[in-house]
Design a protein around this motif. Structure first.
Motif, PDB file in Angstrom:
ATOM      1  N   GLU A 117      59.923  31.927  30.467  1.00 15.20           N
ATOM      2  CA  GLU A 117      58.547  31.647  30.883  1.00 15.20           C
ATOM      3  C   GLU A 117      58.396  30.197  31.344  1.00 15.20           C
ATOM      4  OE1 GLU A 117      56.095  34.669  27.952  1.00 15.20           O
ATOM      5  OE2 GLU A 117      56.907  32.815  27.103  1.00 15.20           O
ATOM      6  N   PHE A 118      59.218  29.308  30.787  1.00 18.09           N
ATOM      7  CA  PHE A 118      59.138  27.891  31.107  1.00 18.09           C
ATOM      8  C   PHE A 118      59.638  27.576  32.512  1.00 18.09           C
ATOM      9  CE2 PHE A 118      61.325  23.738  31.156  1.00 18.09           C
ATOM     10  CZ  PHE A 118      60.239  22.903  30.939  1.00 18.09           C
ATOM     11  N   VAL A 119      60.652  28.298  32.979  1.00 18.07           N
ATOM     12  CA  VAL A 119      61.263  27.981  34.278  1.00 18.07           C
ATOM     13  C   VAL A 119      60.235  27.972  35.415  1.00 18.07           C
ATOM     14  CG1 VAL A 119      62.919  28.764  36.019  1.00 18.07           C
ATOM     15  CG2 VAL A 119      63.615  28.576  33.630  1.00 18.07           C
ATOM     16  N   PRO A 120      59.390  28.998  35.563  1.00 16.27           N
ATOM     17  CA  PRO A 120      58.393  28.937  36.647  1.00 16.27           C
ATOM     18  C   PRO A 120      57.436  27.749  36.486  1.00 16.27           C
ATOM     19  CG  PRO A 120      58.542  31.162  35.780  1.00 16.27           C
ATOM     20  CD  PRO A 120      59.347  30.281  34.869  1.00 16.27           C
ATOM     21  N   LEU A 121      57.095  27.416  35.260  1.00 14.32           N
ATOM     22  CA  LEU A 121      56.245  26.253  35.012  1.00 14.32           C
ATOM     23  C   LEU A 121      56.945  24.993  35.493  1.00 14.32           C
ATOM     24  CD1 LEU A 121      53.941  24.595  33.763  1.00 14.32           C
ATOM     25  CD2 LEU A 121      55.054  24.869  31.553  1.00 14.32           C
ATOM     26  N   ALA A 122      58.205  24.818  35.125  1.00 13.00           N
ATOM     27  CA  ALA A 122      58.966  23.632  35.535  1.00 13.00           C
ATOM     28  C   ALA A 122      59.140  23.586  37.053  1.00 13.00           C
ATOM     29  CB  ALA A 122      60.313  23.616  34.832  1.00 13.00           C
ATOM     30  N   GLU A 123      59.326  24.750  37.671  1.00 16.80           N
ATOM     31  CA  GLU A 123      59.455  24.796  39.127  1.00 16.80           C
ATOM     32  C   GLU A 123      58.160  24.377  39.813  1.00 16.80           C
ATOM     33  OE1 GLU A 123      62.830  28.282  39.615  1.00 16.80           O
ATOM     34  OE2 GLU A 123      60.718  28.862  39.677  1.00 16.80           O
ATOM     35  N   ASN A 124      57.034  24.748  39.232  1.00 14.06           N
ATOM     36  CA  ASN A 124      55.730  24.425  39.815  1.00 14.06           C
ATOM     37  C   ASN A 124      55.204  23.057  39.401  1.00 14.06           C
ATOM     38  OD1 ASN A 124      55.271  26.763  41.391  1.00 14.06           O
ATOM     39  ND2 ASN A 124      54.909  27.897  39.512  1.00 14.06           N
ATOM     40  N   LEU A 125      55.819  22.457  38.400  1.00 22.69           N
ATOM     41  CA  LEU A 125      55.419  21.137  37.930  1.00 22.69           C
ATOM     42  C   LEU A 125      56.684  20.283  37.772  1.00 22.69           C
ATOM     43  CD1 LEU A 125      52.801  19.650  37.105  1.00 22.69           C
ATOM     44  CD2 LEU A 125      53.278  20.320  34.753  1.00 22.69           C
ATOM     45  N   PRO A 126      57.336  19.945  38.894  1.00 16.75           N
ATOM     46  CA  PRO A 126      58.620  19.253  38.824  1.00 16.75           C
ATOM     47  C   PRO A 126      58.548  17.879  38.154  1.00 16.75           C
ATOM     48  CG  PRO A 126      57.805  19.323  41.089  1.00 16.75           C
ATOM     49  CD  PRO A 126      56.895  20.193  40.258  1.00 16.75           C
ATOM     50  N   GLU A 127      57.338  17.337  38.019  1.00 19.56           N
ATOM     51  CA  GLU A 127      57.196  16.055  37.331  1.00 19.56           C
ATOM     52  C   GLU A 127      57.690  16.120  35.895  1.00 19.56           C
ATOM     53  OE1 GLU A 127      54.062  16.435  40.521  1.00 19.56           O
ATOM     54  OE2 GLU A 127      54.794  17.698  38.922  1.00 19.56           O
ATOM     55  N   LEU A 128      57.700  17.316  35.295  1.00 20.97           N
ATOM     56  CA  LEU A 128      58.196  17.454  33.927  1.00 20.97           C
ATOM     57  C   LEU A 128      59.643  16.997  33.804  1.00 20.97           C
ATOM     58  CD1 LEU A 128      56.769  20.895  32.760  1.00 20.97           C
ATOM     59  CD2 LEU A 128      56.173  18.647  31.867  1.00 20.97           C
ATOM     60  N   GLY A 129      60.401  17.143  34.854  1.00 16.45           N
ATOM     61  CA  GLY A 129      61.802  16.764  34.829  1.00 16.45           C
ATOM     62  C   GLY A 129      62.054  15.308  35.138  1.00 16.45           C
ATOM     63  N   THR A 130      61.013  14.554  35.447  1.00 16.45           N
ATOM     64  CA  THR A 130      61.202  13.151  35.826  1.00 16.45           C
ATOM     65  C   THR A 130      61.002  12.204  34.661  1.00 16.45           C
ATOM     66  OG1 THR A 130      58.901  12.877  36.516  1.00 16.45           O
ATOM     67  CG2 THR A 130      60.485  13.579  38.206  1.00 16.45           C
ATOM     68  N   GLU A 131      60.449  12.684  33.580  1.00 19.45           N
ATOM     69  CA  GLU A 131      60.212  11.831  32.407  1.00 19.45           C
ATOM     70  C   GLU A 131      61.562  11.499  31.780  1.00 19.45           C
ATOM     71  OE1 GLU A 131      59.946  11.281  28.133  1.00 19.45           O
ATOM     72  OE2 GLU A 131      60.305  13.268  28.896  1.00 19.45           O
TER      73      GLU A 131
ATOM     74  N   GLU B  30      52.155  25.124  21.904  1.00 20.44           N
ATOM     75  CA  GLU B  30      51.160  24.344  22.638  1.00 20.44           C
ATOM     76  C   GLU B  30      51.324  22.860  22.337  1.00 20.44           C
ATOM     77  OE1 GLU B  30      47.065  25.538  22.642  1.00 20.44           O
ATOM     78  OE2 GLU B  30      47.561  27.629  23.050  1.00 20.44           O
ATOM     79  N   THR B  31      51.682  22.518  21.108  1.00 21.75           N
ATOM     80  CA  THR B  31      51.879  21.116  20.728  1.00 21.75           C
ATOM     81  C   THR B  31      53.038  20.508  21.513  1.00 21.75           C
ATOM     82  OG1 THR B  31      51.003  21.534  18.516  1.00 21.75           O
ATOM     83  CG2 THR B  31      52.373  19.568  18.794  1.00 21.75           C
ATOM     84  N   GLU B  32      54.133  21.256  21.631  1.00 19.82           N
ATOM     85  CA  GLU B  32      55.295  20.746  22.364  1.00 19.82           C
ATOM     86  C   GLU B  32      54.992  20.604  23.854  1.00 19.82           C
ATOM     87  OE1 GLU B  32      58.965  22.354  19.594  1.00 19.82           O
ATOM     88  OE2 GLU B  32      57.895  23.798  20.845  1.00 19.82           O
ATOM     89  N   VAL B  33      54.260  21.553  24.424  1.00 15.23           N
ATOM     90  CA  VAL B  33      53.894  21.466  25.836  1.00 15.23           C
ATOM     91  C   VAL B  33      52.902  20.322  26.047  1.00 15.23           C
ATOM     92  CG1 VAL B  33      52.799  22.667  27.772  1.00 15.23           C
ATOM     93  CG2 VAL B  33      54.427  23.877  26.299  1.00 15.23           C
ATOM     94  N   THR B  34      51.983  20.132  25.113  1.00 11.41           N
ATOM     95  CA  THR B  34      51.043  19.017  25.204  1.00 11.41           C
ATOM     96  C   THR B  34      51.795  17.696  25.215  1.00 11.41           C
ATOM     97  OG1 THR B  34      49.281  20.272  24.127  1.00 11.41           O
ATOM     98  CG2 THR B  34      49.072  17.870  24.107  1.00 11.41           C
ATOM     99  N   ALA B  35      52.807  17.560  24.354  1.00  6.40           N
ATOM    100  CA  ALA B  35      53.602  16.332  24.321  1.00  6.40           C
ATOM    101  C   ALA B  35      54.338  16.128  25.639  1.00  6.40           C
ATOM    102  CB  ALA B  35      54.586  16.370  23.155  1.00  6.40           C
ATOM    103  N   ALA B  36      54.861  17.214  26.203  1.00  7.48           N
ATOM    104  CA  ALA B  36      55.566  17.126  27.485  1.00  7.48           C
ATOM    105  C   ALA B  36      54.624  16.672  28.590  1.00  7.48           C
ATOM    106  CB  ALA B  36      56.196  18.471  27.833  1.00  7.48           C
ATOM    107  N   VAL B  37      53.440  17.282  28.644  1.00  7.90           N
ATOM    108  CA  VAL B  37      52.468  16.923  29.670  1.00  7.90           C
ATOM    109  C   VAL B  37      51.948  15.503  29.431  1.00  7.90           C
ATOM    110  CG1 VAL B  37      50.209  17.497  30.657  1.00  7.90           C
ATOM    111  CG2 VAL B  37      51.855  19.315  30.151  1.00  7.90           C
ATOM    112  N   ALA B  38      51.753  15.133  28.174  1.00  8.69           N
ATOM    113  CA  ALA B  38      51.277  13.783  27.847  1.00  8.69           C
ATOM    114  C   ALA B  38      52.265  12.731  28.326  1.00  8.69           C
ATOM    115  CB  ALA B  38      51.028  13.657  26.345  1.00  8.69           C
ATOM    116  N   SER B  39      53.551  13.073  28.344  1.00  8.32           N
ATOM    117  CA  SER B  39      54.551  12.110  28.813  1.00  8.32           C
ATOM    118  C   SER B  39      54.370  11.810  30.299  1.00  8.32           C
ATOM    119  CB  SER B  39      55.966  12.620  28.534  1.00  8.32           C
ATOM    120  OG  SER B  39      56.289  13.706  29.377  1.00  8.32           O
ATOM    121  N   LEU B  40      53.721  12.719  31.014  1.00  9.57           N
ATOM    122  CA  LEU B  40      53.429  12.491  32.428  1.00  9.57           C
ATOM    123  C   LEU B  40      52.221  11.590  32.617  1.00  9.57           C
ATOM    124  CD1 LEU B  40      53.784  16.158  33.736  1.00  9.57           C
ATOM    125  CD2 LEU B  40      55.523  14.363  33.729  1.00  9.57           C
TER     126      LEU B  40
END
Length: 79
Positions: free
Chosen positions: A64-78, A22-32
């Motif tokens: 499990e991450f791939v569907p998340l990344a597909e549905n939240l493509p902004e993760l790949g733009t950071e 959760e900490t790593e995902v929070t950091a990823a989302v925070a970068s957005l």
């Protein structure tokens, strides 16, 4: 599975254990949302885990991450 998603997963898997916490995902989302408080993201991260942590182990595997990344493509733009 796309090399793009594997590379993105590896970028966020800061301890290199092959799982996102959760900490790593929070950091990823925070970068957005750099102006957002990390505490303000806890509800969003919990909702993401509720949807994408299909084996309910409290971690996201690359599978499990791939569907998340597909549905939240902004993760790949950071950068």
């Amino acid at each position: 599975m796309s090399d793009q998603y594997e590379a993105l997963f590896a970028r966020y898997d800061t301890d290199g254990d092959g799982q996102l916490t959760e900490t790593e995902v929070t950091a990823a989302v925070a970068s957005l949302f750099p102006a957002a408080e990390v505490d303000d993201l806890s509800g969003l991260v919990k909702a993401l885990f509720a949807e994408y942590d299909t084996d309910l182990d409290g971690l996201l595997s690359v599978t499990e991450f791939v569907p998340l990344a597909e549905n939240l493509p902004e993760l790949g733009t950071e950068a």
